[in-house]
Design an enzyme around this catalytic site. Structure first.
Site, PDB file in Angstrom:
ATOM      1  N   HIS A 308      -4.181   3.114  -1.731  1.00 47.92           N
ATOM      2  CA  HIS A 308      -3.178   4.119  -2.064  1.00 47.92           C
ATOM      3  C   HIS A 308      -3.457   5.361  -1.244  1.00 47.92           C
ATOM      4  O   HIS A 308      -4.611   5.716  -1.026  1.00 47.92           O
ATOM      5  CB  HIS A 308      -3.235   4.461  -3.558  1.00 47.92           C
ATOM      6  CG  HIS A 308      -2.031   5.189  -4.034  1.00 47.92           C
ATOM      7  ND1 HIS A 308      -1.908   6.557  -3.940  1.00 47.92           N
ATOM      8  CD2 HIS A 308      -0.877   4.732  -4.590  1.00 47.92           C
ATOM      9  CE1 HIS A 308      -0.735   6.905  -4.425  1.00 47.92           C
ATOM     10  NE2 HIS A 308      -0.083   5.828  -4.822  1.00 47.92           N
ATOM     11  N   ASP A 365       0.962  -1.457  -8.498  1.00 51.62           N
ATOM     12  CA  ASP A 365       1.735  -2.674  -8.278  1.00 51.62           C
ATOM     13  C   ASP A 365       0.938  -3.955  -8.489  1.00 51.62           C
ATOM     14  O   ASP A 365       1.516  -5.038  -8.519  1.00 51.62           O
ATOM     15  CB  ASP A 365       2.285  -2.685  -6.838  1.00 51.62           C
ATOM     16  CG  ASP A 365       3.366  -1.651  -6.659  1.00 51.62           C
ATOM     17  OD1 ASP A 365       4.197  -1.532  -7.568  1.00 51.62           O
ATOM     18  OD2 ASP A 365       3.374  -0.958  -5.626  1.00 51.62           O
TER      19      ASP A 365
HETATM   20  N1  ACO Z   1      -5.741  -4.381   2.644  1.00 55.07           N
HETATM   21  C1  ACO Z   1      -6.613  -4.280   3.684  1.00 55.07           C
HETATM   22  N2  ACO Z   1      -6.931  -3.145   4.307  1.00 55.07           N
HETATM   23  C2  ACO Z   1      -6.336  -2.028   3.875  1.00 55.07           C
HETATM   24  C3  ACO Z   1      -5.435  -2.026   2.808  1.00 55.07           C
HETATM   25  C4  ACO Z   1      -5.139  -3.264   2.172  1.00 55.07           C
HETATM   26  N3  ACO Z   1      -4.287  -3.338   1.157  1.00 55.07           N
HETATM   27  N4  ACO Z   1      -4.986  -0.784   2.589  1.00 55.07           N
HETATM   28  C5  ACO Z   1      -5.590  -0.004   3.499  1.00 55.07           C
HETATM   29  N5  ACO Z   1      -6.410  -0.758   4.266  1.00 55.07           N
HETATM   30  C6  ACO Z   1      -7.314  -0.271   5.351  1.00 55.07           C
HETATM   31  C7  ACO Z   1      -6.546   0.069   6.597  1.00 55.07           C
HETATM   32  O1  ACO Z   1      -6.471  -1.047   7.465  1.00 55.07           O
HETATM   33  C8  ACO Z   1      -7.372   1.197   7.155  1.00 55.07           C
HETATM   34  O2  ACO Z   1      -8.523   0.617   7.739  1.00 55.07           O
HETATM   35  P1  ACO Z   1      -9.217   1.332   9.028  1.00 55.07           P
HETATM   36  O3  ACO Z   1      -9.714   2.658   8.531  1.00 55.07           O
HETATM   37  O4  ACO Z   1     -10.280   0.385   9.437  1.00 55.07           O
HETATM   38  O5  ACO Z   1      -8.127   1.472  10.062  1.00 55.07           O
HETATM   39  C9  ACO Z   1      -7.832   1.955   5.919  1.00 55.07           C
HETATM   40  O6  ACO Z   1      -7.858   0.959   4.872  1.00 55.07           O
HETATM   41  C10 ACO Z   1      -6.949   3.106   5.514  1.00 55.07           C
HETATM   42  O7  ACO Z   1      -5.625   2.614   5.391  1.00 55.07           O
HETATM   43  P2  ACO Z   1      -4.324   3.431   5.772  1.00 55.07           P
HETATM   44  O8  ACO Z   1      -3.240   2.491   6.148  1.00 55.07           O
HETATM   45  O9  ACO Z   1      -4.692   4.510   6.750  1.00 55.07           O
HETATM   46  O10 ACO Z   1      -3.995   4.117   4.405  1.00 55.07           O
HETATM   47  P3  ACO Z   1      -2.633   4.788   4.044  1.00 55.07           P
HETATM   48  O11 ACO Z   1      -2.941   5.852   3.075  1.00 55.07           O
HETATM   49  O12 ACO Z   1      -1.842   5.161   5.258  1.00 55.07           O
HETATM   50  O13 ACO Z   1      -1.804   3.612   3.336  1.00 55.07           O
HETATM   51  C11 ACO Z   1      -1.057   2.078   1.701  1.00 55.07           C
HETATM   52  C12 ACO Z   1      -1.739   3.425   1.970  1.00 55.07           C
HETATM   53  C13 ACO Z   1       0.279   2.002   2.465  1.00 55.07           C
HETATM   54  C14 ACO Z   1      -0.724   1.990   0.220  1.00 55.07           C
HETATM   55  C15 ACO Z   1      -2.018   0.943   2.137  1.00 55.07           C
HETATM   56  O14 ACO Z   1      -3.211   1.007   1.389  1.00 55.07           O
HETATM   57  C16 ACO Z   1      -1.375  -0.427   2.020  1.00 55.07           C
HETATM   58  O15 ACO Z   1      -0.698  -0.878   2.947  1.00 55.07           O
HETATM   59  N6  ACO Z   1      -1.565  -1.146   0.857  1.00 55.07           N
HETATM   60  C17 ACO Z   1      -0.940  -2.404   0.645  1.00 55.07           C
HETATM   61  C18 ACO Z   1       0.512  -2.205   0.212  1.00 55.07           C
HETATM   62  C19 ACO Z   1       0.624  -1.653  -1.203  1.00 55.07           C
HETATM   63  O16 ACO Z   1      -0.036  -2.133  -2.125  1.00 55.07           O
HETATM   64  N7  ACO Z   1       1.511  -0.638  -1.372  1.00 55.07           N
HETATM   65  C20 ACO Z   1       1.759  -0.032  -2.685  1.00 55.07           C
HETATM   66  C21 ACO Z   1       1.236   1.362  -2.737  1.00 55.07           C
HETATM   67  S1  ACO Z   1       1.497   2.069  -4.314  1.00 55.07           S
HETATM   68  C22 ACO Z   1       3.077   2.599  -4.274  1.00 55.07           C
HETATM   69  O17 ACO Z   1       3.669   2.941  -3.322  1.00 55.07           O
HETATM   70  C23 ACO Z   1       3.784   2.625  -5.558  1.00 55.07           C
END
Ligand code: ACO
Length: 431
Positions: A308, A365
């Site tokens: 998140h 979620d």
């Molecule tokens: N699985 C694997 N790796 C992940 C995940 C995941 N679910 N989420 C983040 N990471 C990793 C990224 O690859 C990144 O790694 P790095 O530092 O080696 O490059 C690091 O964790 C940080 O991730 P970001 O994408 O920079 O985090 P951001 O804050 O931009 O994204 C998000 C947040 C979109 C929710 C992300 O965690 C994600 O895609 N999760 C899966 C989708 C999801 O569950 N969305 C619902 C969110 S809750 C809502 O909106 C109601």
């Protein structure tokens, strides 16, 4: 909000003193509103991770400690003691209603639950298998053409009426979309039923099978809607504010928010979680294969329902849903295998260095789809449920923005990185 502290910025050898804004929970921001006019510089913050777009007194989140409060009330207390309609009132009016106020508000919602009959015909123009989020966004936008006085001033002065219409009708709209999708006759709302009871009956009653309301299902739905009711400046709420800042009408602004919510990185993730859990099950239940795939930087796969932007701790909403989920699914043998996969996946992720070091925990979620499935909702309705829950939050933010004398049209800047000025080439000379 205090402004006593100052921050200093040195740009091109010139020192600029900037106000520090301190929120009621001690959060600090450097006010850069004069930066461009005084220095010619702007800030660059892709994804807005460090940018405050407004001040707000609706919802407080502390992502590091896993705290969520609406209008000062802990989400845990609201989920235990309140109903969704009471939380709608709280978000819109900034106070919990008295018994009388709650009854008046519920009555108002029931009075405005029906869609204009002409709107019903619009459903016939969608393909039978249209996604209900698509129908929802279109219908909410279309609603503005069924009411007079949707100009900004009228809407602001009649916000209670417009809010009641939107909160009540979005649920009716969603149920009609579902019935259209499965080819069953629509079920009209009933005045004597409460919000969630009406919702479940409009969804699942059929002339052949009827529908028996279960108290635990009504309560679970109410809690899930409360948990989704607001989450400050997330993607869809910021969209509602941005569109609304151009003084577009509230229906159009909310319709834009619905489109933003539909994205799989936002509200669409609950559907993605169920797809992922089902896929893990189909492939023999090997959670480690999926965990490894999520860790592999050459793959774009991510574990849906984890991570998140704000929570760097266990999402407090996920904690509450997990409890409901295990309780509701206790008696539902058919859904046990997916719950078992989800629990094993969470356990393994919380021990895995990749996820621990990045502070990736289950989000709202992760368990919600399992509860919705147990309640009888098909997967393509999950994000619709999120939108129904988020409606009071969207309206509360629009209301706050429209009444803020400092609010301006939202218009971010950019740093241009394209080619510099070129000489125009007539078509005959182009190679
Ligand atoms: N699985 C694997 N790796 C992940 C995940 C995941 N679910 N989420 C983040 N990471 C990793 C990224 O690859 C990144 O790694 P790095 O530092 O080696 O490059 C690091 O964790 C940080 O991730 P970001 O994408 O920079 O985090 P951001 O804050 O931009 O994204 C998000 C947040 C979109 C929710 C992300 O965690 C994600 O895609 N999760 C899966 C989708 C999801 O569950 N969305 C619902 C969110 S809750 C809502 O909106 C109601």
């Amino acid at each position: 909000m205090s402004k006593k502290q100052k921050a200093k910025l040195i740009v091109d050898g010139r020192e600029l003193e900037l106000d520090v804004i301190v929120g009621s929970e001690g959060e600090r921001a450097v006010d850069i509103s004069k930066l461009r006019s005084e220095t010619g510089y702007i800030t660059l913050d892709q994804g807005y991770g460090n940018t405050g777009s407004c001040t707000s007194n609706i919802t407080f989140i502390n992502g590091e400690e896993g705290i969520l409060r609406y209008r000062g009330y802990r989400i845990e207390d609201l989920c235990e003691h309140s109903t969704f309609t009471e939380v709608c009132y709280l978000l819109l009016r900034n106070r919990l209603p008295t018994l009388e106020q709650r009854e008046t508000f519920s009555r108002l919602l029931n009075e405005h639950s029906l869609l204009h009959e002409d709107m019903r015909h619009l459903y016939n123009f969608f393909p039978r298998d249209a996604h209900p989020m698509n129908i929802l966004g279109t219908m909410v936008n279309a609603m503005s053409s069924f009411y007079r006085n949707v100009d900004l001033l009228s809407m602001r002065d009649n916000i209670d009426l417009t809010a009641a219409r939107l909160i009540s009708k979005i649920r009716t709209t969603a149920c009609y979309a579902y019935k259209k999708n499965i080819g069953e006759p629509i079920v009209y709302p009933r005045r004597e039923q409460k919000y969630c009871e009406n919702f479940l009956r409009m969804m699942f009653w059929s002339p052949v099978n009827g529908y028996e309301l279960r108290e635990d299902h009504v309560r679970a739905l109410s809690v899930l809607l409360i948990l989704h009711a607001d989450h400050e400046q997330n993607c869809s709420t910021s969209t509602v504010r941005l569109v609304g800042s151009a003084h577009a009408n509230l229906y159009a602004s909310i319709s834009a928010g619905i489109s933003a919510l539909w994205g799989p990185l936002h509200g669409g993730a609950n559907q993605a979680v169920m797809d992922m859990l089902a896929k893990i099950q189909r492939q023999g239940g090997d959670i480690h294969k999926f965990i490894n795939m999520a860790k592999d930087k050459s793959s774009s796969f991510r574990l849906s329902g984890f991570g998140h932007r704000v929570y760097k701790n266990y999402d407090p909403r996920a904690k509450i849903i997990k409890k409901i989920c295990t309780k509701i699914l206790e008696e539902e043998a058919a859904h046990q295998p997916l719950l078992d996969i989800a629990l094993r996946l969470e356990e393994a992720v919380l021990k895995d260095d990749y996820f621990v070091s990045r502070k990736l925990y289950p989000n709202v979620d992760f368990y919600s789809g399992l509860v919705y499935t147990a309640l009888g909702f098909p997967i393509n309705m999950f994000t619709v449920l999120f939108a129904i829950g988020r409606m009071p939050g969207w309206i509360a933010h629009w209301k706050e923005m429209i009444n803020d004398p400092k609010a301006r049209i939202g218009r971010p800047r950019q740093i241009y990185t394209g080619v510099r000025e070129r000489k125009y080439v007539p078509i005959k000379d182009r190679s």
